[in-house]
Design a protein around this motif. Structure first.
Motif, short mmCIF file in Angstrom:
data_model
loop_
_atom_site.label_atom_id
_atom_site.label_comp_id
_atom_site.label_asym_id
_atom_site.label_seq_id
_atom_site.Cartn_x
_atom_site.Cartn_y
_atom_site.Cartn_z
N GLN A 31 1.28 6.74 2.73
CA GLN A 31 0.98 8.05 3.30
C GLN A 31 2.12 9.04 3.04
O GLN A 31 1.88 10.23 2.95
CB GLN A 31 0.71 7.92 4.80
CG GLN A 31 -0.60 7.23 5.09
CD GLN A 31 -0.79 6.87 6.55
OE1 GLN A 31 0.14 6.91 7.35
NE2 GLN A 31 -2.02 6.51 6.91
N GLN B 190 -8.11 -0.59 2.49
CA GLN B 190 -8.32 0.50 3.45
C GLN B 190 -7.13 1.45 3.49
O GLN B 190 -7.29 2.65 3.67
CB GLN B 190 -8.63 -0.08 4.84
CG GLN B 190 -9.98 -0.75 4.88
CD GLN B 190 -10.18 -1.63 6.09
OE1 GLN B 190 -9.25 -1.96 6.81
NE2 GLN B 190 -11.44 -2.03 6.31
N TYR C 141 -5.26 2.21 0.94
CA TYR C 141 -5.40 3.06 -0.24
C TYR C 141 -6.53 4.08 -0.08
O TYR C 141 -6.38 5.23 -0.48
CB TYR C 141 -5.62 2.21 -1.49
CG TYR C 141 -4.35 1.67 -2.10
CD1 TYR C 141 -3.47 2.51 -2.76
CD2 TYR C 141 -4.03 0.32 -2.03
CE1 TYR C 141 -2.30 2.03 -3.33
CE2 TYR C 141 -2.87 -0.18 -2.60
CZ TYR C 141 -2.01 0.69 -3.24
OH TYR C 141 -0.84 0.21 -3.81
N THR C 142 -7.64 3.67 0.50
CA THR C 142 -8.74 4.62 0.66
C THR C 142 -8.38 5.74 1.63
O THR C 142 -8.87 6.86 1.49
CB THR C 142 -10.05 3.94 1.12
OG1 THR C 142 -9.84 3.30 2.37
CG2 THR C 142 -10.54 2.95 0.09
N VAL D 64 -5.76 7.36 1.68
CA VAL D 64 -5.03 8.41 0.95
C VAL D 64 -5.75 8.75 -0.36
O VAL D 64 -5.12 9.23 -1.31
CB VAL D 64 -3.55 8.02 0.70
CG1 VAL D 64 -2.79 7.92 2.01
CG2 VAL D 64 -3.45 6.73 -0.11
N ASN D 65 -7.05 8.48 -0.39
CA ASN D 65 -7.90 8.82 -1.55
C ASN D 65 -7.44 8.17 -2.85
O ASN D 65 -7.43 8.80 -3.90
CB ASN D 65 -8.00 10.35 -1.72
CG ASN D 65 -8.66 10.99 -0.53
OD1 ASN D 65 -9.64 10.46 0.00
ND2 ASN D 65 -8.14 12.11 -0.09
N ARG D 66 -7.05 6.91 -2.76
CA ARG D 66 -6.65 6.16 -3.95
C ARG D 66 -7.49 4.88 -4.03
O ARG D 66 -6.96 3.78 -4.15
CB ARG D 66 -5.16 5.85 -3.91
CG ARG D 66 -4.28 7.11 -3.93
CD ARG D 66 -2.82 6.75 -3.91
NE ARG D 66 -2.46 6.02 -5.12
CZ ARG D 66 -1.73 6.53 -6.11
NH1 ARG D 66 -1.28 7.76 -6.04
NH2 ARG D 66 -1.43 5.80 -7.17
N GLU D 67 -8.81 5.06 -3.98
CA GLU D 67 -9.72 3.93 -3.97
C GLU D 67 -9.56 3.02 -5.18
O GLU D 67 -9.69 1.80 -5.08
CB GLU D 67 -11.18 4.39 -3.87
CG GLU D 67 -11.58 4.94 -2.53
CD GLU D 67 -11.22 6.41 -2.35
OE1 GLU D 67 -10.68 7.04 -3.29
OE2 GLU D 67 -11.45 6.93 -1.25
#
Length: 171
Positions: free
Chosen positions: A100, A129, A131-132, A134-137
């Motif tokens: 983050q 989760q 990563y998701t 912070v929009n890094r799926e």
């Protein structure tokens, strides 16, 4: 609940547990600074070493710090929790905080350390989760792919594998 905890602290000699309980109540009510203080008081009341209780209080205190916008203090607690043999949960939470804050390399190190401590499907899902959030799926999906390399051993593992497939969009 707060009154009952205070009674326990004042009259029953249960200050250690009462401060912890009050801290949790404050944490859930969004009074993060007060929660931090109460968790500190709980730790100060500890007369005998109780590693498990202390770790529990420290996890709550770190959560209160995070929610109060004091990520540095939370990271310090997670670092303390990882020092004595490692704790996958502490590594994941510290890694999530680093992620983050934009420290992707530090986060990856913590996530790998978490997997060294506990390579369960649950840990892989927690990393995904993080990563998701912070929009890094795509980075998180790499961990899910690695989770599928493990052969399931029981029904719970098959359930976790189904979750992994779901998150990967493999319906």
């Amino acid at each position: 609940a707060m009154e009952e905890f205070q009674t326990a602290a004042d009259q029953d000699g249960k200050a250690l547990e009462a401060y912890r309980g009050q801290g949790i109540a404050c944490l859930r009510q969004g009074e993060y600074a007060r929660a931090v203080t109460l968790f500190s008081l709980s730790l100060e009341e500890m007369k005998h070493s109780n590693k498990e209780f202390s770790r529990d209080v420290l996890f709550y205190q770190a959560e209160a710090y995070e929610k109060n916008g004091q990520s540095g203090e939370a990271e310090a607690i997670y670092s303390e929790l990882t020092e004595d043999g490692g704790d996958a949960r502490a590594f994941v939470l510290r890694g999530r905080g680093k992620l983050q804050g934009g420290d992707t390399a530090g986060a990856r190190e913590d996530f790998e350390s978490a997997l060294d401590c506990d390579g369960s499907y649950e840990v892989y899902l927690q990393i995904y989760q993080a990563y998701t959030a912070v929009n890094r799926e795509a980075d998180g999906a790499d961990y899910l792919e690695r989770a599928l390399e493990s052969a399931p051993g029981d029904a719970e593992d098959y359930n976790y594998q189904a979750q992994v497939h779901y998150y990967l969009g493999d319906y």
